[in-house]
Design a protein around this motif. Sequence first.
Motif, PDB file in Angstrom:
ATOM      1  N   GLY A  40       0.738  -1.274  -0.109  1.00 51.35           N
ATOM      2  CA  GLY A  40       0.094  -0.089   0.134  1.00 51.35           C
ATOM      3  C   GLY A  40       0.866   1.111  -0.091  1.00 51.35           C
ATOM      4  N   THR A  46      -2.048   1.169  -8.629  1.00 54.08           N
ATOM      5  CA  THR A  46      -3.408   1.925  -8.652  1.00 54.08           C
ATOM      6  C   THR A  46      -4.265   1.784  -9.690  1.00 54.08           C
ATOM      7  OG1 THR A  46      -1.972   3.516  -7.743  1.00 54.08           O
ATOM      8  CG2 THR A  46      -4.093   4.434  -8.639  1.00 54.08           C
ATOM      9  N   ARG A  55      -5.456   1.379  -4.021  1.00 56.64           N
ATOM     10  CA  ARG A  55      -4.332   0.432  -4.429  1.00 56.64           C
ATOM     11  C   ARG A  55      -4.856  -0.919  -4.359  1.00 56.64           C
ATOM     12  NH1 ARG A  55       0.238   4.071  -2.155  1.00 56.64           N
ATOM     13  NH2 ARG A  55      -0.544   5.844  -3.513  1.00 56.64           N
ATOM     14  N   CYS A  57      -3.399  -3.770  -4.652  1.00 61.35           N
ATOM     15  CA  CYS A  57      -2.642  -4.642  -3.583  1.00 61.35           C
ATOM     16  C   CYS A  57      -3.387  -4.711  -2.180  1.00 61.35           C
ATOM     17  CB  CYS A  57      -1.398  -4.349  -3.530  1.00 61.35           C
ATOM     18  SG  CYS A  57      -0.861  -3.240  -2.666  1.00 61.35           S
ATOM     19  N   GLN A  58      -4.383  -3.686  -1.861  1.00 58.08           N
ATOM     20  CA  GLN A  58      -4.826  -3.633  -0.625  1.00 58.08           C
ATOM     21  C   GLN A  58      -6.254  -3.932  -0.691  1.00 58.08           C
ATOM     22  OE1 GLN A  58      -2.810  -2.987   2.356  1.00 58.08           O
ATOM     23  NE2 GLN A  58      -1.531  -3.675   0.541  1.00 58.08           N
TER      24      GLN A  58
END
Length: 157
Positions: A40, A46, A55, A57-58
């Motif tokens: 993050g 993004t 984000r 990945c989060q």
Amino acid sequence: MNLVINGQTYQVAKDPPRVLLWVLRDELGLTGTKFGCGAGYCGACTVHLDGVAVRSCQVPVSRVAGRAVTTIEGLARGEELHPVQRAFLEAQTPQCGWCMSGQMMTATALIAANPRPSEEEIIAAMDGNYCRCGAYARIRRAVARAAALARAATEAV
Ligand code: FES
Ligand code: FES
């Protein structure tokens, strides 16, 4: 579970739990979204969720069902590049290029929310997107140019 990505519906398994980034890249082949830190911090991953830069990945993929996801692959309209893509190309912004899709997704969300950003607003909005190659000056110039191109396109309609 259905995901709507760049206007197209995909079906993916709900389990096991995983984050959007890996579904995009590994399951759907949308590899324009990059893995950087996975924590993050860097912004390489993004994408837009209902028009807001997030984000990936989060973001648990379960939170995305039924919402509109846009990735870098969805910015252009057919052959016509998005003003942000045109400006980044024109300014020869990338060095290695790894951070660029995240930079462009953040810039696109900024310009959609604020069509005439000041230099300070550009710096603040782009602050969380890291560029390990240090192309920050070119990125800022490209974002300002992208805003101008987007305004010109809107005024021409
Ligand atoms: S890979 Fe998601 S913020 Fe760095
Ligand atoms: S262009 Fe290499 S990390 Fe940004």
